[in-house]
Design an enzyme around this catalytic site. Structure first.
Site, PDB file in Angstrom:
ATOM      1  N   ASP A  19      -8.890  -9.112 -17.351  1.00  0.00           N
ATOM      2  CA  ASP A  19      -9.072 -10.215 -18.299  1.00  0.00           C
ATOM      3  C   ASP A  19      -7.722 -10.570 -18.924  1.00  0.00           C
ATOM      4  O   ASP A  19      -7.129  -9.766 -19.635  1.00  0.00           O
ATOM      5  CB  ASP A  19     -10.077  -9.791 -19.375  1.00  0.00           C
ATOM      6  CG  ASP A  19     -10.377 -10.889 -20.369  1.00  0.00           C
ATOM      7  OD1 ASP A  19      -9.744 -11.958 -20.303  1.00  0.00           O
ATOM      8  OD2 ASP A  19     -11.251 -10.671 -21.237  1.00  0.00           O
ATOM      9  N   HIS A  68       0.838  -1.205   0.000  1.00  0.00           N
ATOM     10  CA  HIS A  68       0.000   0.000   0.000  1.00  0.00           C
ATOM     11  C   HIS A  68       0.877   1.262   0.000  1.00  0.00           C
ATOM     12  O   HIS A  68       0.406   2.356  -0.302  1.00  0.00           O
ATOM     13  CB  HIS A  68      -0.890  -0.018   1.240  1.00  0.00           C
ATOM     14  CG  HIS A  68      -2.157   0.774   1.103  1.00  0.00           C
ATOM     15  ND1 HIS A  68      -2.310   1.817   0.208  1.00  0.00           N
ATOM     16  CD2 HIS A  68      -3.348   0.681   1.768  1.00  0.00           C
ATOM     17  CE1 HIS A  68      -3.523   2.322   0.334  1.00  0.00           C
ATOM     18  NE2 HIS A  68      -4.171   1.652   1.265  1.00  0.00           N
TER      19      HIS A  68
END
Length: 475
Positions: free
Chosen positions: A410, A188
């Site tokens: 994808d 992060h």
């Protein structure tokens, strides 16, 4: 099913050094449903060396605040991959990851200190694993204990020096039926949700050939120096947001699904009432936030009575993306933590009814005020106050990936059938995400077990949410 987080950290106490991978590794983990077996590990480096003048990435104040936290995610794909072709798909993912790291080169670096990342192409960890069940058995309902085993173990939990820890680790899992799950663990300290999900989307596009080697992603504006916007500081530990693995024994992690039709009806009702005040319209995020906050307030009121009226208010802290609010605006893909936390408060002085409309108006008001500029010292004071209220249960945190391309990752075998965030050891935290159809909202809750039991019994939660329902895959 609520999962006690201490079960998530059954790992070996040594580091894995094979192929120069230095991450905290797991044994083969068995659950009631299945087991996960690690079969290989290696390091993936950028396909092109990072130029010397780019080899130091400076951390902004917002990066510094979250540099000790890692974000775990997992994406599930139902397309069948025969076992003999798994190595080919995995090799393709390695090649495209190397190309993606060329553009997002800080992910292949290592933290030098609290001010910068060494971008000398140390690389990202890449793990391959087999799962001893098919995806349908896992998702009906999702096995939230096994879920963590599909994600690389967080480098945060290792005994390695911070300068040796990977900032990105990937785990490609093959189910027995040929389906796949890709787990990732991001630092992060160099990226927020927008940067992370756009990294994953870009990785998928490079894998599919939508972006080729000659394309200049976003005109080289993916990695920006944000230190002029949010100057770094040398601040003491009380200001830094950290997780607490040591206290994980009483923490539970639970998935809730908020029904899309019920949320739409409540949103319409609330917007009619809010419209009378000419205020911003409610969103799915706002409505679900109000429902969750209302349940937290009810628990806080009960605690207030138990400790002789020493709680005066309860606050919600939630994240607000700043990219499109800056002048000039920043692109969604750019790395860094380009967001700020905003706060809404509710008085506990009276036992008035907790109405969703009133709560939502406070959330909207906080969002409007969040656009005001805060100087560093002011924001550090804000963060310190947040930590103090968080630690004595006077507030809770809420973060959202609603609206981010979670279901657009994808790799060439279709979009994910399901996506999930893994457990973060931040107490009293809700993480919201859209369902795959973009209509409903999932909430991943992290709470102390006794509070979770009360939370689930609150009328607002029982009326609008179901606990960990099955995910059915269309044929």
């Amino acid at each position: 099913m609520a999962v006690i987080l201490k079960n998530f950290f059954r790992m070996t106490a040594s580091t894995l050094v094979t192929n120069n991978v230095q991450i905290f590794t797991k044994r083969s983990i068995k659950s009631a449903t299945s087991d996960v077996q690690i079969i290989s590990t290696e390091v993936i480096k950028p396909s092109s060396p990072t130029p010397k003048h780019l080899r130091t990435y400076k951390l902004s104040l917002l990066d510094q605040l979250f540099s000790k936290i890692y974000v775990p995610l997992v994406f599930f794909y139902s397309a069948n991959c025969k076992h003999q072709y798994f190595s080919k798909k995995s090799d393709l993912l390695k090649q495209s990851l190397a190309k993606t790291l060329t553009h997002y080169y800080p992910f292949a670096g290592r933290l030098i200190d609290s001010f910068s990342v060494d971008c000398s192409d140390h690389g990202a960890a890449f793990i391959e694993a087999n799962v001893g069940c098919d995806i349908s058995k896992f998702l009906q309902p999702p096995d939230m204990e096994l879920l963590q085993q599909l994600i690389p173990p967080s480098p945060q939990l290792s005994n390695l020096d911070i300068s040796e820890r990977e900032l990105l680790a990937v785990q490609v899992n093959l189910f027995s039926g040929g389906e796949m799950a890709i787990g990732v663990c991001f630092s992060h300290g160099v990226a927020d949700g927008s940067a992370i999900f756009n990294f994953m989307k870009t990785w998928g596009e490079i894998t599919r050939g939508v972006i080729n080697d000659n394309d200049n992603i976003c005109n080289n504006n993916v990695v920006l120096d944000c230190t002029s916007l949010f100057p770094p500081v040398n601040f003491p530990k009380p200001y830094q947001i950290v997780t607490s693995p040591q206290s994980s024994g009483n923490i539970v992690f639970k998935r809730l699904l908020f029904d899309s039709k019920k949320i739409a009806a409540l949103k319409e009702k609330v917007n009619k009432e809010i419209g009378k005040f000419n205020e911003l319209q409610a969103t799915r995020f706002g409505v679900v936030s109000a429902l969750i906050w209302g349940a937290f307030i009810a628990i806080a009121r009960e605690r207030k009575r138990a400790i002789d009226n020493k709680l005066y208010s309860h606050a919600i802290y939630y994240t607000m993306n700043l990219r499109n609010k800056l002048n000039p605006p920043m692109i969604p893909q750019c790395m860094g933590n380009i967001y700020r936390l905003v706060r809404a408060e509710w008085s506990l002085a009276e036992d008035d009814a907790i109405e969703e409309t009133s709560l939502l108006r406070e959330v909207i008001k906080a969002k409007r005020m969040g656009r005001e500029v805060m100087h560093n010292n002011e924001y550090l004071g804000f963060i310190k106050d947040m930590k103090e209220t968080w630690e004595d249960s006077r507030s809770f945190g809420l973060t959202s990936v609603v609206g981010l391309p979670c279901y657009e990752v994808d790799f060439g075998w279709g979009k994910p059938v399901w996506f999930s965030v893994g457990p973060l050891l931040l107490i009293d935290l809700a993480i919201l995400s859209s369902t795959s159809d973009g209509e409903g909202i999932e909430a991943l809750m992290v709470m102390f077990k006794e509070d979770m039991d009360k939370f689930e019994q609150e009328p607002s939660i029982m009326a609008y949410a179901s606990s960990n329902p099955s995910i059915f895959i269309g044929k």
